[in-house]
Design a protein around this motif. Structure first.
Motif, PDB file in Angstrom:
ATOM      1  N   ARG A 126      14.554  19.545  -0.996  1.00  0.00           N
ATOM      2  CA  ARG A 126      13.852  20.121  -0.928  1.00  0.00           C
ATOM      3  C   ARG A 126      12.529  19.539  -2.398  1.00  0.00           C
ATOM      4  NH1 ARG A 126      17.903  22.826  -1.259  1.00  0.00           N
ATOM      5  NH2 ARG A 126      18.411  23.179  -3.952  1.00  0.00           N
ATOM      6  N   LYS A 127      13.280  19.114  -2.932  1.00  0.00           N
ATOM      7  CA  LYS A 127      12.109  18.287  -4.094  1.00  0.00           C
ATOM      8  C   LYS A 127      11.164  17.216  -3.852  1.00  0.00           C
ATOM      9  CE  LYS A 127      13.598  20.444  -7.868  1.00  0.00           C
ATOM     10  NZ  LYS A 127      12.970  21.181  -8.691  1.00  0.00           N
ATOM     11  N   MET A 128      11.323  16.833  -2.526  1.00  0.00           N
ATOM     12  CA  MET A 128      11.044  15.213  -2.154  1.00  0.00           C
ATOM     13  C   MET A 128       9.674  16.119  -1.379  1.00  0.00           C
ATOM     14  SD  MET A 128      11.854  12.119   0.700  1.00  0.00           S
ATOM     15  CE  MET A 128      13.341  11.392  -1.226  1.00  0.00           C
ATOM     16  N   GLU A 129       9.556  17.248  -0.505  1.00  0.00           N
ATOM     17  CA  GLU A 129       9.078  17.627   0.383  1.00  0.00           C
ATOM     18  C   GLU A 129       7.531  17.577  -0.203  1.00  0.00           C
ATOM     19  OE1 GLU A 129      11.964  19.438   4.030  1.00  0.00           O
ATOM     20  OE2 GLU A 129      11.328  20.900   2.567  1.00  0.00           O
ATOM     21  N   PRO A 130       7.469  18.404  -1.974  1.00  0.00           N
ATOM     22  CA  PRO A 130       6.269  18.657  -1.780  1.00  0.00           C
ATOM     23  C   PRO A 130       5.522  17.349  -2.580  1.00  0.00           C
ATOM     24  CG  PRO A 130       8.204  20.091  -3.011  1.00  0.00           C
ATOM     25  CD  PRO A 130       8.475  19.411  -2.244  1.00  0.00           C
ATOM     26  N   LEU A 131       6.092  16.710  -2.410  1.00  0.00           N
ATOM     27  CA  LEU A 131       5.803  15.296  -2.778  1.00  0.00           C
ATOM     28  C   LEU A 131       5.426  14.945  -1.834  1.00  0.00           C
ATOM     29  CD1 LEU A 131       5.175  12.883  -4.742  1.00  0.00           C
ATOM     30  CD2 LEU A 131       7.245  11.811  -4.955  1.00  0.00           C
ATOM     31  N   ALA A 132       5.990  14.245  -0.109  1.00  0.00           N
ATOM     32  CA  ALA A 132       5.212  14.083   0.853  1.00  0.00           C
ATOM     33  C   ALA A 132       4.005  14.784   1.391  1.00  0.00           C
ATOM     34  CB  ALA A 132       6.429  14.239   2.160  1.00  0.00           C
ATOM     35  N   VAL A 133       4.125  15.730   0.987  1.00  0.00           N
ATOM     36  CA  VAL A 133       2.913  17.388   1.423  1.00  0.00           C
ATOM     37  C   VAL A 133       1.608  16.534   0.699  1.00  0.00           C
ATOM     38  CG1 VAL A 133       2.534  19.461   1.199  1.00  0.00           C
ATOM     39  CG2 VAL A 133       4.250  18.879   2.674  1.00  0.00           C
ATOM     40  N   SER A 134       2.369  16.389  -0.966  1.00  0.00           N
ATOM     41  CA  SER A 134       0.954  15.693  -1.571  1.00  0.00           C
ATOM     42  C   SER A 134       0.368  14.606  -1.045  1.00  0.00           C
ATOM     43  CB  SER A 134       1.034  15.760  -3.366  1.00  0.00           C
ATOM     44  OG  SER A 134       2.440  14.786  -3.405  1.00  0.00           O
ATOM     45  N   MET A 135       0.702  13.694  -0.293  1.00  0.00           N
ATOM     46  CA  MET A 135       0.811  12.867   0.455  1.00  0.00           C
ATOM     47  C   MET A 135       0.018  12.420   1.360  1.00  0.00           C
ATOM     48  SD  MET A 135       3.442  10.434  -0.748  1.00  0.00           S
ATOM     49  CE  MET A 135       3.337   9.040  -0.159  1.00  0.00           C
ATOM     50  N   LYS A 136      -0.333  14.348   1.860  1.00  0.00           N
ATOM     51  CA  LYS A 136      -1.261  14.583   3.226  1.00  0.00           C
ATOM     52  C   LYS A 136      -1.031  13.491   4.884  1.00  0.00           C
ATOM     53  CE  LYS A 136      -5.262  16.238   0.336  1.00  0.00           C
ATOM     54  NZ  LYS A 136      -4.717  16.023  -0.991  1.00  0.00           N
ATOM     55  N   PRO A 137      -0.085  13.830   4.871  1.00  0.00           N
ATOM     56  CA  PRO A 137       0.193  12.701   6.503  1.00  0.00           C
ATOM     57  C   PRO A 137       0.025  13.838   7.343  1.00  0.00           C
ATOM     58  CG  PRO A 137       2.703  13.350   4.966  1.00  0.00           C
ATOM     59  CD  PRO A 137       1.462  14.012   4.192  1.00  0.00           C
ATOM     60  N   ASP A 138      -0.243  13.204   8.742  1.00  0.00           N
ATOM     61  CA  ASP A 138      -0.548  14.073   9.707  1.00  0.00           C
ATOM     62  C   ASP A 138       0.565  14.703  10.579  1.00  0.00           C
ATOM     63  OD1 ASP A 138      -3.439  13.838   9.820  1.00  0.00           O
ATOM     64  OD2 ASP A 138      -2.439  11.690  10.220  1.00  0.00           O
TER      65      ASP A 138
ATOM     66  N   TYR B 212       0.964  -1.077   0.026  1.00  0.00           N
ATOM     67  CA  TYR B 212       0.074   0.164  -0.254  1.00  0.00           C
ATOM     68  C   TYR B 212       1.223   1.134   0.068  1.00  0.00           C
ATOM     69  CZ  TYR B 212      -3.007   3.709   1.737  1.00  0.00           C
ATOM     70  OH  TYR B 212      -4.210   4.995   1.701  1.00  0.00           O
ATOM     71  N   ASP B 213       1.890   1.349   0.718  1.00  0.00           N
ATOM     72  CA  ASP B 213       3.058   2.366   0.628  1.00  0.00           C
ATOM     73  C   ASP B 213       3.254   2.590  -0.396  1.00  0.00           C
ATOM     74  OD1 ASP B 213       3.815   0.051   1.077  1.00  0.00           O
ATOM     75  OD2 ASP B 213       5.353   1.430   3.050  1.00  0.00           O
ATOM     76  N   SER B 214       3.596   1.363  -1.334  1.00  0.00           N
ATOM     77  CA  SER B 214       4.238   1.797  -2.477  1.00  0.00           C
ATOM     78  C   SER B 214       3.297   2.207  -3.784  1.00  0.00           C
ATOM     79  CB  SER B 214       4.941   0.819  -3.048  1.00  0.00           C
ATOM     80  OG  SER B 214       5.785  -0.146  -2.294  1.00  0.00           O
ATOM     81  N   SER B 215       1.956   1.636  -3.507  1.00  0.00           N
ATOM     82  CA  SER B 215       1.423   1.788  -4.444  1.00  0.00           C
ATOM     83  C   SER B 215       0.421   4.100  -3.735  1.00  0.00           C
ATOM     84  CB  SER B 215      -0.089   1.474  -4.239  1.00  0.00           C
ATOM     85  OG  SER B 215      -0.337   1.685  -3.371  1.00  0.00           O
ATOM     86  N   LYS B 216       0.848   4.245  -3.060  1.00  0.00           N
ATOM     87  CA  LYS B 216       0.320   5.651  -2.376  1.00  0.00           C
ATOM     88  C   LYS B 216       1.545   6.363  -2.931  1.00  0.00           C
ATOM     89  CE  LYS B 216      -1.120   8.506   1.752  1.00  0.00           C
ATOM     90  NZ  LYS B 216      -1.758   8.564   1.482  1.00  0.00           N
ATOM     91  N   PHE B 217       2.956   6.171  -3.030  1.00  0.00           N
ATOM     92  CA  PHE B 217       3.898   6.903  -3.350  1.00  0.00           C
ATOM     93  C   PHE B 217       4.135   6.862  -4.968  1.00  0.00           C
ATOM     94  CE2 PHE B 217       8.423   6.489  -5.253  1.00  0.00           C
ATOM     95  CZ  PHE B 217       8.254   7.951  -5.198  1.00  0.00           C
ATOM     96  N   ARG B 218       3.668   5.464  -5.615  1.00  0.00           N
ATOM     97  CA  ARG B 218       3.590   5.458  -7.340  1.00  0.00           C
ATOM     98  C   ARG B 218       2.561   6.736  -7.526  1.00  0.00           C
ATOM     99  NH1 ARG B 218       0.417   0.321  -8.638  1.00  0.00           N
ATOM    100  NH2 ARG B 218      -1.120   1.479  -7.993  1.00  0.00           N
ATOM    101  N   ASP B 219       0.882   6.981  -6.984  1.00  0.00           N
ATOM    102  CA  ASP B 219       0.045   8.208  -7.444  1.00  0.00           C
ATOM    103  C   ASP B 219       0.208   9.048  -6.825  1.00  0.00           C
ATOM    104  OD1 ASP B 219      -1.311   4.732  -8.003  1.00  0.00           O
ATOM    105  OD2 ASP B 219      -2.350   5.367  -6.394  1.00  0.00           O
ATOM    106  N   ALA B 220       1.277   9.647  -6.328  1.00  0.00           N
ATOM    107  CA  ALA B 220       1.636  11.212  -5.380  1.00  0.00           C
ATOM    108  C   ALA B 220       2.699  11.253  -6.923  1.00  0.00           C
ATOM    109  CB  ALA B 220       1.982  10.718  -4.436  1.00  0.00           C
ATOM    110  N   ALA B 221       3.464   9.946  -7.237  1.00  0.00           N
ATOM    111  CA  ALA B 221       4.208  10.687  -7.652  1.00  0.00           C
ATOM    112  C   ALA B 221       4.079  10.958  -8.979  1.00  0.00           C
ATOM    113  CB  ALA B 221       6.014   9.887  -7.635  1.00  0.00           C
ATOM    114  N   SER B 222       3.480  10.014  -9.876  1.00  0.00           N
ATOM    115  CA  SER B 222       2.458  10.012 -10.794  1.00  0.00           C
ATOM    116  C   SER B 222       2.281  11.434 -11.032  1.00  0.00           C
ATOM    117  CB  SER B 222       1.825   8.865 -11.571  1.00  0.00           C
ATOM    118  OG  SER B 222       2.311   8.160 -11.130  1.00  0.00           O
ATOM    119  N   ALA B 223       0.957  11.853  -9.669  1.00  0.00           N
ATOM    120  CA  ALA B 223       0.556  12.918  -9.751  1.00  0.00           C
ATOM    121  C   ALA B 223       1.050  14.052 -10.175  1.00  0.00           C
ATOM    122  CB  ALA B 223      -0.558  13.319  -8.966  1.00  0.00           C
ATOM    123  N   MET B 224       2.771  14.170  -9.715  1.00  0.00           N
ATOM    124  CA  MET B 224       3.819  15.514  -9.971  1.00  0.00           C
ATOM    125  C   MET B 224       4.548  15.615 -11.692  1.00  0.00           C
ATOM    126  SD  MET B 224       4.369  16.162  -6.164  1.00  0.00           S
ATOM    127  CE  MET B 224       5.329  17.611  -6.669  1.00  0.00           C
TER     128      MET B 224
END
Ligand code: SF4
Length: 453
Positions: A348-360, A61-73
Motif C-alpha cells: 500500500r505504501k509502495m504503490e503511490p511511489l511507483a505511480v509517481s514515477m509514471k510507468p506505462d 539510472y533506475d536507482s537514480s529515478k527511484f532516489r529522486d521519486a523517494a526524495s520527492a515523497m
C-alpha cells in the motif's frame, strides 16, 4: 511467535562490524558517523565509528529515478552498502581488490577481476600463505565427535571423496562455519544440543528457523532506456523509512518492517528479462514481448522481516537419508499472518511511489493474506535461525560468543545464530558476530578453555 532478544548488543558488536567491513572491502556512505547524521546516508542506521572503507559505487539510472521519486515523497534514500569495490583497495590481510566495471555477472557467479567481496577475494589467499594453514577439498564433514563425557568435541569425521573413506580429524577447537542449514543439520546429527520439539517447546536445535518476507513492483516505461546490462549484484539506492528499527507498526496490526531498494543487480541476458504479465513465456509471442520491452523495465523491491514461530522449525527426517546413511534435514515452514500483513502494508505504501514515477505498465508482486509457502520459486537466500544465540541453554544452542552450550570447544558461526530475521540481509551481522567470536576465542578461550558464559 518465539520472539527473543540477542544476548549481545549493537554497541559491543560495532568494532567487529567495522573490522568485517574492512576485510570484506565494503563500499558505501555512513549515515551515522559517531552519532552525527550525515546528509545522503541512512539516517536510521546504528552509529558507526568509521566510514565505509570505500566510497559508494556510481548510481545506475533506475536507482537514480527511484532516489529522486523517494526524495520527492520525503523519504531518505541512500546508496546501498556493497560488498563490491568502487576503487582499488587493499584489505588488512593484504588482499587486493580492483574497481567494479558493472558487467552485471557477479550476482550468481564467481567474478574475474577481484571486485566482488568473497572469501576467495578477501581471506583465502592470505590464509594460504600461512605455514600452519591447510584446507582439504572434496571433503564433507559427516559429524562432530564428542568426548565420552559429552562436554567437549574430540574432532570431526569427514568423508574423503578421492579416497572414498571416512577420516577422523582430531581438533582442539571445532568451528562450524558452513551455511546456516548445513550447520543446523550437522549439529542435529552430532548431538550438539537437544532437538527442538514444537509441541512442548523443549530443545533448541532447529528452533526459530526464519526467512525473509519480500515483495516488489515492476514498472515498464516505453520511452525510457534502463540499460539492463549495466549493474552489479549489490547495486541500488535504498530507503529505510519503513524499517523495523524506528517504526512502531503496532497500530497497523503487525510488528516488523522492511527496507526498499531499486537497482539493476545483474546483466544476465535471459534471466534479467522482465516482461509484463500476460506475455507468453516462450516462442514468437515471447520474442515480440522482448522486442517491445527489453531495456524498458525497472523494479522496486521490499525486503521485509520475518518473525520466528513455534511451528516453523528444522529437524531430522524420520524417513529419508543421504548417501552416507544420515537422516536428511526436514523443514516445517509456512507464512504467518503478521508477516503477510506487514507485506500488504508495504504494498500500500509502495504503490503511490511507483505511480509517481509514471510507468506505462505497473505490476505488484506481494503475497496476500493467507498465502501458503511455495518452495519452488526463488524468493530469497536469507535463511536464519536453527542454532540461535541465547543467555542460557534452555532457550538457545549457542551463547553470545557463538559457543555451543553443549560442548565448549565447538563454535557455530553464521545466520543460524539469528533469533529472528529482522529484515536486513544477513551477511553484515554474520561477519560482525564472527569477528566478535574470534576475538573472544583469542583473548579469553585459548588461555583457559571453558564455557565463556
Ligand atoms: S559487476 Fe560484479 S562481476 Fe562484474 S566487475 Fe562488478 S563485481 Fe565483478
Amino acid at each position: 511467535m518465539n520472539l527473543r532478544d540477542y544476548p549481545v548488543s549493537y554497541d559491543e558488536l560495532e568494532p567487529f562490524f567495522t573490522q568485517f567491513e574492512k576485510v570484506a572491502g565494503i563500499s558505501g556512505y555512513a549515515g551515522n558517523l559517531n552519532g552525527e547524521i550525515r546528509e545522503g546516508g541512512n539516517p536510521f542506521e546504528g552509529w558507526r565509528s568509521e566510514d565505509f572503507p570505500m566510497p559508494p559505487l556510481p548510481t545506475t539510472y533506475d536507482s537514480s529515478k527511484f532516489r529522486d521519486a523517494a526524495s520527492a515523497m520525503g523519504y531518505h534514500p541512500f546508496p546501498a552498502g556493497a560488498g563490491i569495490a568502487s576503487t582499488s583497495y587493499v584489505n588488512p590481510y593484504g588482499m587486493q581488490m580492483g574497481p567494479c566495471n558493472f558487467c552485471g555477472f557477479c550476482e550468481r557467479y564467481g567474478r574475474y577481476q577481484y571486485s566482488k567481496s568473497s572469501p576467495q577475494t578477501a581471506i583465502l589467499g592470505a590464509l594460504k600463505r600461512m605455514p600452519n594453514f591447510e584446507y582439504r577439498t572434496n571433503s564433507e564433514v559427516l559429524r562432530v565427535e564428542l568426548a565420552e563425557d559429552g562436554k567437549t568435541a574430540t574432532g570431526v569425521t569427514y568423508w574423503d571423496e578421492a579416497a572414498q573413506e571416512e577420516v577422523f580429524q582430531p581438533a582442539d577447537i571445532v568451528i562450524l562455519s558452513s551455511y546456516q542449514l548445513n550447520n543446523v543439520h550437522l549439529m542435529l546429527l552430532s548431538g550438539l544440543g537437544e532437538a527442538y520439539n514444537p509441541l512442548t517447546g523443549e530443545g533448541t536445535l532447529g528452533k526459530n528457523y526464519a526467512y525473509q518476507m519480500n515483495g516488489g513492483i515492476s514498472m515498464f516505461v516505453k520511452d525510457e532506456e534502463f540499460n539492463p546490462f549495466v549493474g552489479h549484484g549489490a547495486n541500488g539506492m535504498i530507503i529505510d523509512d519503513f524499517s523495523i528499527s524506528q517504526n512502531d507498526f503496532g497500530a497497523e496490526g503487525f510488528i516488523g518492517g522492511s527496507y526498499w531498494r531499486s537497482g539493476t543487480f545483474n546483466g544476465q541476458p535471459i534471466r534479467n528479462m522482465p516482461l509484463p504479465k500476460g506475455t507468453p513465456s516462450w516462442g514468437a509471442g515471447w520474442k515480440q514481448g522482448i522486442g517491445e520491452w527489453y531495456g524498458h523495465a525497472m523494479s522496486i523491491g521490499s525486503h521485509g522481516s520475518h518473525m520466528a514461530y513455534a511451528n516453523n522449525h528444522l529437524d531430522l527426517d524420520p524417513t529419508y537419508t543421504d548417501r552416507h546413511g544420515r537422516p536428511l534435514m526436514r523443514m516445517a515452514f509456512n507464512w504467518h499472518y503478521n508477516d503477510l500483513k506487514m507485506n500488504q502494508f508495504m504494498k500500500r505504501k509502495m504503490e503511490p511511489l511507483a505511480v509517481s514515477m509514471k510507468p506505462d505498465v505497473m505490476q505488484a508482486g506481494f503475497k496476500d493474506i493467507g498465502a501458503q509457502y511455495d518452495v519452488r520459486p526463488y524468493q530469497t537466500t536469507h535463511n536464519t535461525g536453527g542454532h540461535i544465540m541465547a543467555e542460557n541453554a534452555r532457550e538457545g544452542a549457542v551463547n553470545r560468543y557463538s559457543q555451543t552450550f553443549k560442548a565448549h570447544n565447538v563454535f557455530a558461526m553464521g545466520a543460524g545464530n539469528f533469533v529472528q530475521n529482522t529484515q536486513y540481509n544477513p551477511t553484515g551481522l554474520v561477519g560482525g558476530l564472527a569477528y566478535h567470536t574470534v576475538h573472544a576465542i583469542r583473548t579469553q578461550y585459548l588461555s583457559n578453555p571453558r564455557p565463556l558464559v
